[in-house]
Design a protein around this motif. Structure first.
Motif, PDB file in Angstrom:
ATOM      1  N   CYS A 121      86.787 121.899 -73.318  1.00 46.55           N
ATOM      2  CA  CYS A 121      86.504 120.526 -72.892  1.00 46.55           C
ATOM      3  C   CYS A 121      87.238 120.218 -71.581  1.00 46.55           C
ATOM      4  O   CYS A 121      86.651 119.694 -70.626  1.00 46.55           O
ATOM      5  N   CYS A 130      81.507 117.777 -67.673  1.00 50.56           N
ATOM      6  CA  CYS A 130      81.475 117.032 -68.940  1.00 50.56           C
ATOM      7  C   CYS A 130      82.520 115.942 -68.913  1.00 50.56           C
ATOM      8  O   CYS A 130      83.661 116.190 -68.495  1.00 50.56           O
ATOM      9  N   PRO A 132      83.335 113.438 -71.831  1.00 48.41           N
ATOM     10  CA  PRO A 132      83.017 112.786 -73.109  1.00 48.41           C
ATOM     11  C   PRO A 132      83.747 111.458 -73.250  1.00 48.41           C
ATOM     12  O   PRO A 132      84.827 111.262 -72.687  1.00 48.41           O
ATOM     13  N   GLU A 136      82.893 110.481 -78.592  1.00 49.48           N
ATOM     14  CA  GLU A 136      82.244 111.801 -78.536  1.00 49.48           C
ATOM     15  C   GLU A 136      83.255 112.917 -78.706  1.00 49.48           C
ATOM     16  O   GLU A 136      82.985 113.913 -79.387  1.00 49.48           O
ATOM     17  N   PRO A 155      81.777 120.924 -75.536  1.00 46.46           N
ATOM     18  CA  PRO A 155      81.478 119.478 -75.511  1.00 46.46           C
ATOM     19  C   PRO A 155      80.306 119.129 -74.609  1.00 46.46           C
ATOM     20  O   PRO A 155      79.545 118.212 -74.898  1.00 46.46           O
ATOM     21  N   CYS A 159      77.996 116.768 -76.768  1.00 51.29           N
ATOM     22  CA  CYS A 159      78.079 115.313 -76.552  1.00 51.29           C
ATOM     23  C   CYS A 159      76.755 114.675 -76.148  1.00 51.29           C
ATOM     24  O   CYS A 159      76.402 113.601 -76.674  1.00 51.29           O
TER      25      CYS A 159
END
Lengths: 468, 350
Positions: A121, A130, A132, A136, A155, A159
């Protein structure tokens, strides 16, 4: 997710419709329900409350670091990675690195999967791939089908699916249920019974004859695949019931013609993580052969350590790294070998390497390998098969006294044969979901396997990869 | 036939799994092979699993005395103790049982009935075993009063197959009364030839194992027993030690463990006799019995005529060890087993 009790399946029966409904309405409330349900499932694990605290702290750190990254503070990436690696090392590797002087008495279930997910992530966020939301991140980190044994969720893939509010159609339920049935059968009926044979053999590896040792080694290779891929099939089915598509983790790995190809088919999400977060940052294959070989070795030593804090895991990782270096150095010459020979070479290598993965220590591994080479040609003794499909063999013996003595060896042979056939079937979980056709034969097998598995749950063992 | 759509397939699959699952549960509940919902018919039942059916016996019988032990205790009949002690007795035996398992079963017994007396076959071989290597095979869902755990019994492959087995055996009239449950007299024969035939005489080992070789395991196992004594100080605990045959002592001599085994016995006596609610009945020094191999099926398991005589003598206390005198008894046993002419055993058979 602990699937070993019937009540956990009853709970799933309630949780899946609830989450399906809540997620379908979209928004933060749906994510909140999914996260809360996932947390409840996690609490059912051994040391669940403490483990959940550790995971919650980890998510808070990730969230803080994501905020830093959003403000352009790139050190947030290193701070987050440092924290997660330190927590993982503290819980799982302290004993190994201090020679046993210090060690954590327990570790949160699924911590290795969780850690890699958080690192992924942060890695993706640092590259702008990404971002989130808190909801999420929580839902992705604790997602109940995957939190304990993977697949490792990226993710960036997960997500967007929950963000738009998944709404699974009625047509998705049947393939999802089929996937759960297949996974249950792989785990409960095949992997657990192969595990009995494997445990019998590993109880005294030095006493095995060569055929016995090879049988145990092959049975373990099958057990490991059926156990882990069985879990992933169940997870994929449960996620599909919620309208969420999970990444494939296996694509018939034992059909591979090389070790390199094996790693494109086995634990695909771990391979993808290591490729993107370790191999590429190290330079990948762009800086000459020697640097490439070094990078491959580093990646597979990390893979070995990720699986367990011990020399046997390091040797297993090193063997896989070295095998791929040899394959690269061999180059096109290897491709010209007959396919059957390449498959056999790969299969023998994988089977031998799994010995180090399973062995309690190096001397145990060497004892098994010695038996495989110099154990003599005697057929395996009956003790090796003791307990395989025990209830079925006992019932068969009561009904047909004539087959009583042959029951256990026959059951073991059947489990190994069926396990081998299932392991060599082509395709992946997602392909199975897409290609599903609602036939009467599938209904018969799906119901039969599910019922037999559920009735066998009281003897079910834990998933091997939930220990990592 | 209507086309099988995905929606119909899913509905049918769920309905069939639930429906067939309920059918299996109903079959197990109706036959109830482990006596979870009904008491066994005292005149005729199918007995096959001491750990699973033991829970049913503890749950459904009325008793104030619990008779418990390993396979060595299986060859007793509960009603002997009813007569000799003027009591009501339930017999629960676990072959190769661990002290943790016995403790769990005892806890369950106390939760079911007002237990006044426990008669326990204390097996020195089990005392010598590392607790970490002891089995843990009790079906836990049967040993509690949690109705939610019943799902593990009702939806259980073993229970379902045992239900079918029970029905088949009852149809064939192959049943035993409750007093004969798990008794091996009749299925097993006892003779000098059988005892010697099943005994593999080990090679002589030297040097002897140190006297404290078995004490660590023994103390760990005894600490579990001490927990029972302290938790149930109002209960009378009668431990008895079965008469292992002279072949057992031959094995001890040849493997160099005689002193270690005697030290284990001494530790056991010293520990247990410190409690007011304990009797320790010692049959290992019944020299007439242990040297007559016609009493044995192997080097440990003794015939029903001997177990009956032992049960009969228990209330008299004639084999009780006492704090003041147990060392003399053990010294006497040491003299006997160390000086015994073991070659005579085989010479007699020549």
């Amino acid at each position: 997710m602990n699937l070993q009790s019937l009540w956990s399946w009853v709970a799933l029966g309630a949780a899946v419709p609830l989450c399906r409904f809540a997620l379908g309405r979209g928004g933060a409330r749906g994510l909140g329900v999914l996260t809360a349900v996932s947390a409840l499932f996690y609490l059912a694990n051994p040391q669940g409350p403490l483990g959940l605290l550790v995971l919650a702290a980890g998510m808070a750190v990730t969230w803080g670091c994501l905020k830093l990254l959003a403000r352009g503070r790139s050190w947030g990436l290193w701070a987050g990675c440092g924290y997660h690696i330190a927590v993982l090392a503290g819980f799982k590797y302290l004993g190994f690195f201090t020679g046993g002087a210090l060690s954590a008495p327990w570790a949160p279930v699924g911590l290795s999967f969780f850690t890699f997910q958080q690192l992924w992530c942060l890695h993706d966020a640092a590259r702008g791939l990404c971002r989130p939301t808190a909801g999420e991140l929580g839902a992705c980190s604790l997602f109940f089908p995957t939190v304990t044994s993977g697949p490792i969720l990226r993710p960036g893939d997960f997500c967007p699916q929950v963000r738009r509010g998944p709404s699974p159609g009625a047509g998705q339920t049947a393939p999802a249920l089929w996937s759960v049935a297949v996974g249950l059968g792989k785990k409960v009926l095949l992997a657990d019974n192969l595990g009995i044979l494997v445990d019998n053999g590993w109880a005294d590896p030095a006493a095995l004859s060569a055929p016995g040792a090879w049988l145990v080694m092959v049975a373990y290779a099958l057990q490991l695949y059926l156990d882990f891929s069985g879990y992933c099939d169940i997870a994929a089915g449960l996620a599909a019931l919620l309208g969420i598509s999970l990444p494939d983790n296996f694509r018939a790995p034992y059909r591979a013609l090389s070790v390199g190809e094996f790693w494109r088919r086995w634990h695909i999400t771990l391979t993808a993580f290591l490729r993107e977060c370790v191999y590429f940052p190290l330079g990948g294959s762009r800086r000459g052969a020697l640097r490439t070989y070094r990078n491959i070795l580093v990646v597979f030593l990390i893979s070995g350590l990720w699986h367990g804090a011990g020399w046997t895991f390091l040797i297993w990782g090193a063997l896989h790294g070295l095998a791929q270096i040899v394959e690269r150095a061999w180059g096109a010459g290897r491709q010209r070998l007959p396919k059957a020979l390449r498959w056999a070479m790969t299969a023998v290598f994988l089977t031998v390497a799994w010995v180090f993965f399973r062995a309690p220590d190096l001397s145990g591994a060497m004892a098994m390998l010695r038996s495989a080479v110099a154990g003599g040609a005697a057929l395996p003794g009956e003790a090796l098969f003791s307990g395989v499909l025990d209830a079925e063999v006992t019932a068969l013996g009561a009904l047909l006294p004539g087959v009583k003595d042959a029951g256990a060896p026959l059951a073991a042979a059947a489990v190994v044969a069926v396990g081998a056939v299932v392991s060599l079937l082509p395709g992946s979980a997602s392909e199975r979901l897409k290609s599903f056709r609602p036939t009467a034969a599938r209904l018969f097998w799906g119901v039969g396997i599910s019922l037999w598995s559920l009735l066998s749950l009281s003897a079910m063992g834990s998933f091997i990869y939930s220990g990592f | 036939m209507r086309r099988l759509t995905c929606r119909r397939w899913a509905a049918l699959a769920l309905a069939l799994v639930c429906g067939l699952g309920m059918l299996c549960a109903a079959a197990v509940a109706a036959v109830d092979p482990f006596f979870h919902y009904h008491a066994p018919d005292p005149e005729g039942e199918v007995w096959f699993d001491q750990r699973a059916q033991g829970a049913g016996l503890l749950r459904t019988q009325e008793y104030e005395t619990v008779f418990m032990g390993s396979s060595l205790a299986a060859n007793y009949r509960a009603f002997w103790f009813d007569v000799f002690y003027d009591t009501t007795t339930v017999k629960v035996t676990f072959p190769n049982g661990s002290f943790a398992e016995f403790g769990q079963a005892l806890d369950y017994a106390y939760s079911c009935q007002d237990v006044r007396r426990v008669i326990f076959g204390l097996d020195p071989n089990l005392l010598a075993r590392d607790p970490a290597e002891a089995p843990s095979q009790l079906p836990e869902y049967l040993y509690d009063h949690n109705p939610f755990n019943d799902i593990a019994y009702l939806l259980n492959k073993d229970a379902l197959m045992r239900s079918a087995y029970t029905v088949m055996k009852k149809d064939a009239g192959e049943v035993q009364n409750i007093q004969d449950a798990f008794v091996w007299d009749g299925n097993v024969f006892f003779s000098r030839e059988l005892a010697l035939g099943s005994y593999e005489r080990p090679e002589t080992v030297s040097p002897m194992a140190p006297a404290d070789a078995l004490l660590e395991n023994c103390r760990a196992n005894l600490s579990v027993v001490q927990g029972w004594l302290e938790a149930h100080s109002d209960t009378e605990f009668i431990f008895y030690i079965s008469p292992y045959s002279i072949l057992f002592w031959d094995k001890m001599q040849r493997t160099g463990q005689t002193e270690a085994m005697l030290a284990l016995l001494e530790e056991t006596a010293r520990t247990l006799l410190a409690y007011d609610n304990v009797q320790l009945q010692f049959f290992m020094n019944d020299y007439d019995t242990i040297t007559d191999l016609d009493n044995y099926a192997d080097h440990l398991h003794v015939a029903g005529r001997v177990t009956y005589a032992m049960a009969q003598s228990m209330p008299t206390g004639e084999h009780c060890l006492h704090l003041e005198s147990y060392r003399e008894v053990l010294d006497d046993l040491r003299q006997f087993v160390v000086n015994y002419d073991y070659e005579r055993i085989w010479a007699q058979g020549a």
